[in-house]
Design an enzyme around this catalytic site. Structure first.
Site, PDB file in Angstrom:
ATOM      1  N   HIS A   1    -106.627  22.807  26.594  1.00 34.04           N
ATOM      2  CA  HIS A   1    -106.296  21.842  27.580  1.00 34.04           C
ATOM      3  C   HIS A   1    -105.909  22.610  28.995  1.00 34.04           C
ATOM      4  O   HIS A   1    -105.528  23.868  28.783  1.00 34.04           O
ATOM      5  CB  HIS A   1    -105.517  20.655  27.300  1.00 34.04           C
TER       6      HIS A   1
ATOM      7  N   ASP B   1     -99.856  20.412   5.811  1.00 36.00           N
ATOM      8  CA  ASP B   1     -98.811  21.336   5.341  1.00 36.00           C
ATOM      9  C   ASP B   1     -97.504  21.156   5.226  1.00 36.00           C
ATOM     10  O   ASP B   1     -96.843  20.940   6.277  1.00 36.00           O
ATOM     11  CB  ASP B   1     -99.280  22.506   6.139  1.00 36.00           C
TER      12      ASP B   1
ATOM     13  N   SER C   1    -100.539  24.356  21.327  1.00 36.80           N
ATOM     14  CA  SER C   1    -101.829  23.903  22.028  1.00 36.80           C
ATOM     15  C   SER C   1    -102.467  25.443  22.114  1.00 36.80           C
ATOM     16  O   SER C   1    -101.856  26.226  22.576  1.00 36.80           O
ATOM     17  CB  SER C   1    -101.686  23.590  23.401  1.00 36.80           C
TER      18      SER C   1
END
Length: 198
Positions: A18, A144, A159
């Site tokens: 992003h 997980d 990110s």
């Protein structure tokens, strides 16, 4: 943020998945320059419903790895200029086309301890194959138990973590749903490569 992948032939890399935006307006920031550097993880704050967590880091030394030359809604892009400072212990991987991505099991590669990259299990729940307008290409859920224990799910600083399916790169982690830190979005790798090569 995390460097997602690096092409040793062109020396180009992409990170984040992003863009870097203005905190007040949400608009992409026009950048004149920037640097890719190594960091040390200082602390991890777990994400909770309504309260996103974060990985806090500090810059390691002052040696840069590369330049940042482009900030887009699909990530930041640049060129590696000092391979000697590039701390990478990843293997070469093929990129999977978006039409080959399947719903179901996948992994993200994430570093939560300095110098220790780990694979963590996720589930790709939805694939938005026709989406080219933003970085919400896939809806994913962290499954997980170790990752949930350490971070609560997806937190700021993750990110750009590569999303892997069948030992191939399918994309990068981009966003978390504030209402549920175990659910978030990923962007297709093919979009990031297209942006990187522009």
């Amino acid at each position: 943020g995390t460097a997602c992948f690096y092409d040793p032939e062109s020396n180009m890399y992409c990170a984040l998945g992003h863009g870097i935006t203005d905190v007040d307006t949400g608009d992409l920031i026009t950048i004149s320059n920037g640097e890719l550097v190594n960091t040390n993880i200082v602390s991890i704050k777990k994400g909770e419903k309504g309260n996103p967590g974060e990985i806090k880091g500090s810059i390691e030394g002052m040696e840069k790895i590369g330049e940042v030359y482009k900030n887009t809604s699909f990530g930041i892009f640049g060129k590696v200029s000092n391979k000697n400072n590039l701390k990478i212990n990843a293997e070469e991987m093929e990129v999977l086309n978006r039409n080959e991505i399947k719903k179901g099991n996948a992994q993200i590669i994430c570093e939560l301890e300095n110098g220790k990259k780990e694979y963590y299990d996720i589930e790709i729940q939805k694939i938005y194959t026709a989406n080219n307008k933003d970085n919400k290409s896939m809806l994913i859920k962290v499954t997980d138990k170790d990752l949930i224990e350490k971070t609560g799910g997806i937190i700021q600083g993750m990110s750009g973590s590569p999303i892997i399916q069948n030992n191939k790169v399918v994309g990068a982690l981009t966003n978390v749903l504030v209402s549920d830190p175990q659910i978030g979005y990923g962007v297709f790798a093919d979009i990031m490569i297209k942006e990187m090569m522009k």
